[in-house]
Design a protein around this motif. Structure first.
Motif, PDB file in Angstrom:
ATOM      1  N   GLU A   1      -7.345   3.172   5.128  1.00 28.89           N
ATOM      2  CA  GLU A   1      -8.761   3.564   5.196  1.00 28.89           C
ATOM      3  C   GLU A   1      -9.493   3.119   3.934  1.00 28.89           C
ATOM      4  O   GLU A   1     -10.591   2.598   3.984  1.00 28.89           O
ATOM      5  CB  GLU A   1      -8.912   5.090   5.344  1.00 28.89           C
ATOM      6  CG  GLU A   1      -8.761   5.591   6.754  1.00 28.89           C
ATOM      7  CD  GLU A   1      -7.348   6.072   7.046  1.00 28.89           C
ATOM      8  OE1 GLU A   1      -6.407   5.646   6.341  1.00 28.89           O
ATOM      9  OE2 GLU A   1      -7.183   6.840   7.999  1.00 28.89           O
ATOM     10  N   LYS A   2      -8.848   3.340   2.785  1.00 28.77           N
ATOM     11  CA  LYS A   2      -9.465   2.965   1.508  1.00 28.77           C
ATOM     12  C   LYS A   2      -9.586   1.450   1.378  1.00 28.77           C
ATOM     13  O   LYS A   2     -10.606   0.940   0.918  1.00 28.77           O
ATOM     14  CB  LYS A   2      -8.657   3.543   0.344  1.00 28.77           C
ATOM     15  CG  LYS A   2      -8.762   5.051   0.264  1.00 28.77           C
ATOM     16  CD  LYS A   2      -7.814   5.629  -0.766  1.00 28.77           C
ATOM     17  CE  LYS A   2      -7.783   7.143  -0.669  1.00 28.77           C
ATOM     18  NZ  LYS A   2      -6.618   7.719  -1.320  1.00 28.77           N
ATOM     19  N   ALA A   3      -8.545   0.733   1.783  1.00 29.77           N
ATOM     20  CA  ALA A   3      -8.558  -0.725   1.656  1.00 29.77           C
ATOM     21  C   ALA A   3      -9.639  -1.358   2.534  1.00 29.77           C
ATOM     22  O   ALA A   3     -10.282  -2.322   2.125  1.00 29.77           O
ATOM     23  CB  ALA A   3      -7.189  -1.296   2.023  1.00 29.77           C
TER      24      ALA A   3
ATOM     25  N   ARG B   1       3.408   0.708  -3.662  1.00 26.21           N
ATOM     26  CA  ARG B   1       2.560   0.217  -4.754  1.00 26.21           C
ATOM     27  C   ARG B   1       3.255  -0.825  -5.624  1.00 26.21           C
ATOM     28  O   ARG B   1       2.845  -1.063  -6.750  1.00 26.21           O
ATOM     29  CB  ARG B   1       2.057   1.377  -5.641  1.00 26.21           C
ATOM     30  CG  ARG B   1       1.483   2.577  -4.907  1.00 26.21           C
ATOM     31  CD  ARG B   1       0.262   2.308  -4.111  1.00 26.21           C
ATOM     32  NE  ARG B   1      -0.885   1.994  -4.948  1.00 26.21           N
ATOM     33  CZ  ARG B   1      -2.042   1.555  -4.478  1.00 26.21           C
ATOM     34  NH1 ARG B   1      -2.208   1.388  -3.195  1.00 26.21           N
ATOM     35  NH2 ARG B   1      -3.024   1.275  -5.279  1.00 26.21           N
TER      36      ARG B   1
ATOM     37  N   SER C   1     -12.257   0.412   3.962  1.00 24.30           N
ATOM     38  CA  SER C   1     -13.491   1.210   3.946  1.00 24.30           C
ATOM     39  C   SER C   1     -13.942   1.576   5.359  1.00 24.30           C
ATOM     40  O   SER C   1     -15.120   1.494   5.695  1.00 24.30           O
ATOM     41  CB  SER C   1     -14.609   0.452   3.236  1.00 24.30           C
ATOM     42  OG  SER C   1     -14.210   0.098   1.943  1.00 24.30           O
ATOM     43  N   THR C   2     -12.980   1.971   6.189  1.00 25.02           N
ATOM     44  CA  THR C   2     -13.297   2.353   7.556  1.00 25.02           C
ATOM     45  C   THR C   2     -12.250   3.333   8.059  1.00 25.02           C
ATOM     46  O   THR C   2     -11.147   3.372   7.530  1.00 25.02           O
ATOM     47  CB  THR C   2     -13.362   1.111   8.477  1.00 25.02           C
ATOM     48  OG1 THR C   2     -13.824   1.515   9.760  1.00 25.02           O
ATOM     49  CG2 THR C   2     -12.026   0.432   8.657  1.00 25.02           C
TER      50      THR C   2
ATOM     51  N   ARG D   1      -3.686   7.557   2.987  1.00 26.00           N
ATOM     52  CA  ARG D   1      -4.885   6.993   3.616  1.00 26.00           C
ATOM     53  C   ARG D   1      -5.252   5.650   2.967  1.00 26.00           C
ATOM     54  O   ARG D   1      -6.421   5.312   2.805  1.00 26.00           O
ATOM     55  CB  ARG D   1      -6.057   7.983   3.554  1.00 26.00           C
ATOM     56  CG  ARG D   1      -5.747   9.312   4.249  1.00 26.00           C
ATOM     57  CD  ARG D   1      -6.867  10.318   4.162  1.00 26.00           C
ATOM     58  NE  ARG D   1      -8.064   9.900   4.871  1.00 26.00           N
ATOM     59  CZ  ARG D   1      -8.257  10.029   6.189  1.00 26.00           C
ATOM     60  NH1 ARG D   1      -7.319  10.562   6.934  1.00 26.00           N
ATOM     61  NH2 ARG D   1      -9.382   9.627   6.739  1.00 26.00           N
ATOM     62  N   ALA D   2      -4.223   4.900   2.588  1.00 21.68           N
ATOM     63  CA  ALA D   2      -4.418   3.641   1.869  1.00 21.68           C
ATOM     64  C   ALA D   2      -5.143   2.588   2.708  1.00 21.68           C
ATOM     65  O   ALA D   2      -5.953   1.835   2.179  1.00 21.68           O
ATOM     66  CB  ALA D   2      -3.067   3.102   1.397  1.00 21.68           C
TER      67      ALA D   2
ATOM     68  N   LEU E   1       0.816  -1.216   0.000  1.00 24.30           N
ATOM     69  CA  LEU E   1       0.000   0.000   0.000  1.00 24.30           C
ATOM     70  C   LEU E   1       0.852   1.270   0.000  1.00 24.30           C
ATOM     71  O   LEU E   1       0.373   2.333  -0.348  1.00 24.30           O
ATOM     72  CB  LEU E   1      -0.919   0.028   1.229  1.00 24.30           C
ATOM     73  CG  LEU E   1      -2.060  -0.978   1.234  1.00 24.30           C
ATOM     74  CD1 LEU E   1      -2.817  -0.889   2.547  1.00 24.30           C
ATOM     75  CD2 LEU E   1      -2.989  -0.780   0.072  1.00 24.30           C
TER      76      LEU E   1
END
Length: 90
Positions: A65-67, A14, A69-70, A62-63, A11
């Protein structure tokens, strides 16, 4: 025949790397975020290189959070950083 090596994307940087070289961050079905050094914990996994620079990039983007969804509480990041630097064994 060669055994296929599972690749996962870090994350932070990449880059695609063998799963065994990465640290798995897992969100359990109960919503708890933790580090999974064995790669066996149940839940949604995301991967980061065992490098604090990659963790910092992942935090900035904010990887996690995105991964997951919280929202990720700051103490989780502190724990990740500490365990990464201390080389925790799960």
């Amino acid at each position: 025949m060669e055994k296929k090596i599972p690749l996962r994307q870090c994350l932070g940087c990449r880059e695609m790397k063998p799963k065994k070289e990465l640290i798995r961050v897992v969100r359990s079905p109960e919503g708890e975020i933790s580090l999974d050094f064995k790669g066996k914990a149940s839940g949604r996994g995301a991967y980061v290189c065992p490098d604090s620079a990659c963790l910092k990039k992942a935090i900035k983007a904010r990887a996690l959070e995105k991964a997951f969804s919280t929202a990720i509480p700051p103490e989780i990041y502190d724990k990740l950083q500490a365990e990464m630097e201390g080389g925790g064994d799960g």
